[in-house]
Scaffold this motif. Sequence first.
Motif, short mmCIF file in Angstrom:
data_model
loop_
_atom_site.label_atom_id
_atom_site.label_comp_id
_atom_site.label_asym_id
_atom_site.label_seq_id
_atom_site.Cartn_x
_atom_site.Cartn_y
_atom_site.Cartn_z
N UNK A 212 30.21 42.14 -0.26
CA UNK A 212 29.46 40.91 -0.52
C UNK A 212 29.41 40.04 0.74
N UNK A 213 30.52 39.96 1.45
CA UNK A 213 30.60 39.19 2.68
C UNK A 213 29.65 39.76 3.74
N UNK A 214 29.64 41.08 3.89
CA UNK A 214 28.79 41.74 4.89
C UNK A 214 27.31 41.56 4.55
N UNK A 215 26.95 41.74 3.29
CA UNK A 215 25.56 41.56 2.88
C UNK A 215 25.14 40.11 3.07
N UNK A 216 26.03 39.17 2.75
CA UNK A 216 25.74 37.75 2.97
C UNK A 216 25.50 37.44 4.42
N UNK A 217 26.31 38.02 5.32
CA UNK A 217 26.10 37.82 6.76
C UNK A 217 24.75 38.39 7.20
N UNK B 40 39.55 44.91 -5.70
CA UNK B 40 38.87 43.62 -5.63
C UNK B 40 38.32 43.36 -4.23
N UNK B 41 39.06 43.73 -3.21
CA UNK B 41 38.69 43.40 -1.83
C UNK B 41 37.47 44.19 -1.33
N UNK B 42 37.34 45.44 -1.71
CA UNK B 42 36.22 46.24 -1.22
C UNK B 42 34.88 45.63 -1.64
N UNK B 43 34.67 45.30 -2.93
CA UNK B 43 33.39 44.65 -3.28
C UNK B 43 33.22 43.27 -2.61
#
Length: 181
Positions: free
Chosen positions: A14-19, A7-10
């Motif tokens: 998502x967090x990195x792409x959002x940043x 769960x954490x890897x995606x």
Amino acid sequence: MVGVMLVMVPLLMMFTIGLTFVGAYKMESKRITASPMWFKSKVYNNNKWSEIKSYIHKSETCEEMAITSMALSSYVLNMQNLTPIQSGCCRPPTFCEMEAVNATFWMKKDHKSNRTHPYDTDCDTWNNDQNILCYDCQSCREGFLRTAEHKWRELGLFMVTMAVKLIISHLSVFLGTMLEH
């Protein structure tokens, strides 16, 4: 533990792409797909721009602007709060000093302008034909870029917010389960 990692890897992706969409990471390469430089190169490519321009025209943004501001004076037309696409594609730039007949019909003045603005060619590119207007202007391309960047920033904020909430909730469930055992 394996479930948490799955769960954490995606979520971290998502967090990195959002940043990246928010602008925290500057990806400045024409080779990286969906980076700002890649997107600008597509917008300034004349073949791609003709496709983008047709979508802007099909959205009827300029027609709606003309209908809603039909009874307004030229002073009020200049004071309107327009979107970047409306101000860049549907009307000539203000430094061209054209006289407004209505929102999308402008009369060129006879005087010579001093060619000191970076988008000087936009004054000559402007056409009152509703199919042409200023769709080929540099200001239209810039307006499209500003609109896309604003929407990407909103998407990035949403992705970062959701990723943080989901990471916190999954970690709290994981820690609760571990403490229970």
